[in-house]
Every structure is written in structure tokens, then in C-alpha cells.
Design a protein around this motif. Structure first.
Motif: not given
Length: 378
Positions: A160-179, A181-188
Motif C-alpha cells: 500500500i505504501f509503495m503504491s502511494v509513494f510511486g517509484l516505477p520499480r519495486s527494487r528501487m525501494f531497496w537500491a542505494n540511490n533511491t532507498r 527506509e519505511t519499506v527497506a527497514n521492515v523487510m529485506p
């Protein structure tokens, strides 16, 4: 309001490619050559309430308050008779409103998680957990998912959070340049993707054959859809209700995917929604290629059938009012709604109301905003 804005809001056109599943949505009483115009003739509202029963001029006994009269008994009369229309004076249509005070039902504003768990309760989460774990073993016995309800809830919250945040690819939530924290810190990332690949709501081994005429095209999500419908139906109703269609955007491979060039999102899943003036959803039906009539009521075409299906749990003769656009409006539907005591107001298509002659835009403007055209009550 500009003319183009009015046209976009009030017109619904289902002219789609021949190979689209949407092509069978047209009612049998609709003119295939009909092209909506932007004139006032297409924007004229026709109103029917339980006190103003739509009837056939040839027989005053077509609509009766007798409880022994089956619902929808007048629809056949409408089809067989020539109708007489006439102008009548405006009436005060105010009725006693059904009591529904959301502040009394929900005395305090709760957190977003509280409302999420109203719909995705333990039963729903348990089913997702069981079916997801089962599918992972069916897929690869050597790599079970072993997910629990807490992890399922975290996964859904991150989606739900990712759908609102709106990055074009899911892996960008964990990437170094586009990390994020709200998503990356709760689940690998790898765990999130593994859960995503295994999420299921029903047992694939029980999937019916596609050649089965009674095959449920929503089998894989049926438990979730049924649970959501129950939750929606339990919400307190307000007096003013609305039916409309909605597209869930999707461009992947799916037999249920619809195409409508007139919509902002042209590709996706189609669903029909019953909502109220607060924006709360009270019922929904996913479109799977056909719309069956309500049991005990004659078939009045897809657009009328879906309205009656959505209204099945709305109390009758208690002052509820329904609003709809011209794809749903028809004389048969308005007649049935009048019989069950649900008022209706909607824009119309002239070819669904035989014998009705509209005035020009200039003439209607002289009548004012309170201008009303309806069948005379006998």
C-alpha cells in the motif's frame, strides 16, 4: 461548467474493439448505431421515486402495492405497450431519510491500521497465510515460504505504501540511490519478492476446468472477494447511493482484462461499485464476461441486472435514493426500483425510453433547473 466537462462526466460510451470482452455489455434494447451527442437531450434527467411509479398508460393496474404482485411484473408490459408521456408539475419529493449517523456508529476517529484490520481481519490473514504457504510447497517442496500472519500484514502494508509513494520499480525501494527506509527497514528485498511470488487466496488443486460452463473466473481470488463484500455490506448505509463502474489499471496478461478507450485508464479489470455520499463502498461486483439477473426478478439486461444485484442488501421502501449515469438508466430498471421502493435519478439515453420527445436546449433552459419529465401516475 464547460460543455466538454459535462460530456465527459455524463456520457458513457462502450464502443470497444470486437475482440474485447466488453462487447457483450450492450443491452438488447440499445441502438447499436447510437452515438451520444453533447446536446441537452442527452443530459435530461428522468426521475422516479417509490411514490411516482412508472407505469403503462394502457393499464392502470400494471403497478400495484399488493404484495402478491411479483417484483418486475411491469417490465413485460412496458415492452409490449405504447407509452404515453406528458409533462407534470414539479412535486416536493422529500422523504424521511433512513437514520445513519456515522459519528454515533464510530464515535472516535481511529488509526489507519484499525480501519485496515476491519477489512483484513485475522480470518482473512489466516487464509492468505495458509494458501500462500501451500502454494510455495506445491511450487517447490524444497523451498517452503513459512510465512505468518504478521509478515503477511507487513507485506500488504508495504504494498500500500509503495503504491502511494510511486517509484516505477519495486527494487528501487531497496537500491542505494533511491532507498526508502519505511519499506527497506521492515523487510529485506529478497524476502519481499519471495512472498510476492507466492501470495495466493485459494487452492490451485481445486481450480475447475476452463471448459466447465460453471467455472468461476474469479476462483483464485474468490475467498478474498467474498470476504470484502461481507465487510462492505456491514457498513452503515446513508440515504443517497450511487452505482458506477471502475477500472483497476492493469496491462498484464489476463482473460479478465478489459479495454475501454473512453476511460482515463484504458486497460484493466472492470468492477461495478455501490457507494454512498460519504464515498464508502457498500457492495461490488467484478465483471467476468456476463451479468446474470437477480433471482426472482426478470432479466432486464446487463446494465439493469447489475444495479439490482448491487442493491440486494439495501432495505426496501425506507427512503433510499439511487443515482446513476445513462448506461444504467432504462425504463425497465426504473420500474423495478419504483416497485421495491428505491428512488432513482439518472441521466438517460433517449433510445431506451420509447415515445419520449425532448425539448431543445433553448426550451429547457426557459423551464429552469427544476424542469422534470416523467410518466403520469394513473
Amino acid at each position: 461548467m464547460e460543455e466538454n466537462t459535462i460530456s465527459r462526466k455524463l456520457r458513457t460510451d462502450f464502443a470497444v474493439p470486437e475482440d474485447s470482452d466488453d462487447s457483450d455489455l450492450d443491452d438488447s434494447d440499445a441502438d447499436p448505431d447510437y452515438l451520444p451527442s453533447t446536446s441537452g437531450q442527452q443530459r435530461q434527467a428522468l426521475r422516479s421515486t417509490s411514490g411516482n411509479v412508472l407505469s403503462d398508460n394502457s393499464d392502470s393496474s400494471d403497478v400495484s402495492s399488493d404484495e402478491s404482485t411479483p417484483v418486475g411484473a411491469t417490465t413485460a408490459k412496458i415492452a409490449q405497450s405504447s407509452l404515453h408521456w406528458e409533462k407534470v408539475s414539479q412535486e416536493n419529493s422529500e422523504k424521511q431519510s433512513p437514520s445513519c449517523n456515522l459519528r454515533e456508529v464510530y464515535s472516535e476517529v481511529e488509526s489507519p491500521v484499525y480501519y485496515f484490520r476491519m477489512f483484513f481481519d485475522e480470518d482473512v490473514l489466516d487464509n492468505i497465510m495458509e494458501q500462500s504457504n501451500l502454494f510455495s510447497v506445491q511450487k517447490n517442496p524444497n523451498r517452503p515460504l513459512n510465512v505468518d500472519t504478521n509478515e503477511i500484514e507487513v507485506f500488504m502494508g508495504s504494498c500500500i505504501f509503495m503504491s502511494v509513494f510511486g517509484l516505477p520499480r519495486s527494487r528501487m525501494f531497496w537500491a542505494n540511490n533511491t532507498r526508502v527506509e519505511t519499506v527497506a527497514n521492515v523487510m529485506p528485498r529478497d524476502r519481499w519478492e519471495f512472498i510476492k511470488s507466492c501470495v495466493h487466496f485459494n487452492d490451485n488443486t481445486k481450480l475447475p476446468s476452463r471448459n466447465d460452463p460453471n467455472c468461476d473466473r474469479l476462483f483464485k481470488v474468490r475467498p478474498l472477494v467474498d470476504e470484502m463484500q461481507k465487510k462492505f455490506k456491514n457498513l452503515p448505509l446513508r440515504q443517497m447511493l450511487c452505482v458506477d463502474e471502475q477500472i483497476i489499471p492493469y496491462k498484464g496478461k489476463s482473460a479478465l482484462k478489459q479495454y475501454n478507450p473512453k476511460k482515463p485508464h484504458k486497460w484493466g479489470y472492470k468492477e461495478f461499485i455501490l457507494s454512498d455520499s460519504n464515498g464508502l463502498v457498500h457492495n461490488l461486483e467484478m465483471y467476468t464476461g456476463s451479468i446474470a439477473p437477480v433471482e426472482g426478478i426478470p432479466d432486464i439486461g446487463p446494465s439493469g441486472n447489475i444495479v439490482l444485484r448491487l442493491l440486494e442488501n439495501v432495505p426496501r421502501h425506507e427512503g433510499y435514493l439511487l443515482y446513476c449515469d445513462n448506461w444504467f438508466s432504462s425504463l425497465k430498471l426504473f420500474s423495478v426500483l419504483a416497485e421495491i421502493g428505491i428512488g432513482v435519478l439518472g441521466t438517460i439515453r433517449v433510445n431506451r425510453f420509447p415515445g419520449l420527445q425532448f425539448q431543445t436546449d433553448k426550451e429547457m433552459k426557459k423551464e429552469g433547473e427544476e424542469y422534470l419529465t416523467k410518466l403520469p401516475q394513473k
